[in-house]
Design a protein around this motif. Sequence first.
Motif: not given
Length: 116
Positions: A103, A105-106, A108-113
């Motif tokens: 999980h 990548d998910e 890290m994607a949420a952090q970027e958003r």
Amino acid sequence: MTTDAFLADCRARLAFDLLSHTWNAVLIWSLRDGPRRPGELRERIGGISPKVLTETLRRLEFNGLVTRNAYAEAPPRVEYELTALGRTLLGPVEAFGAWAFEHGDEVMAAQERMGG
């Protein structure tokens, strides 16, 4: 487990506190194959300063998870190894690592958003 299981003075919170320190789980995992000298641990882990390594090993020793073995040799040699209690954390650390692998990548994607 009741809803009170996560109060500040409960045993579950103690376990979460042990794993919340950045380097605790990393060092526990690094010691899974047997005793290691501090230099070996730094090489295996990477990115940990000698000071932080020493602090973390002392914290793990204080909590009964690691034992320090000093040998009267020239030059002196010190090794650290997991205690029986420390070895009981290998399963949870492995499970948490597997979750992170699946999980990460998910997260890290949420952090970027969120701009982080």
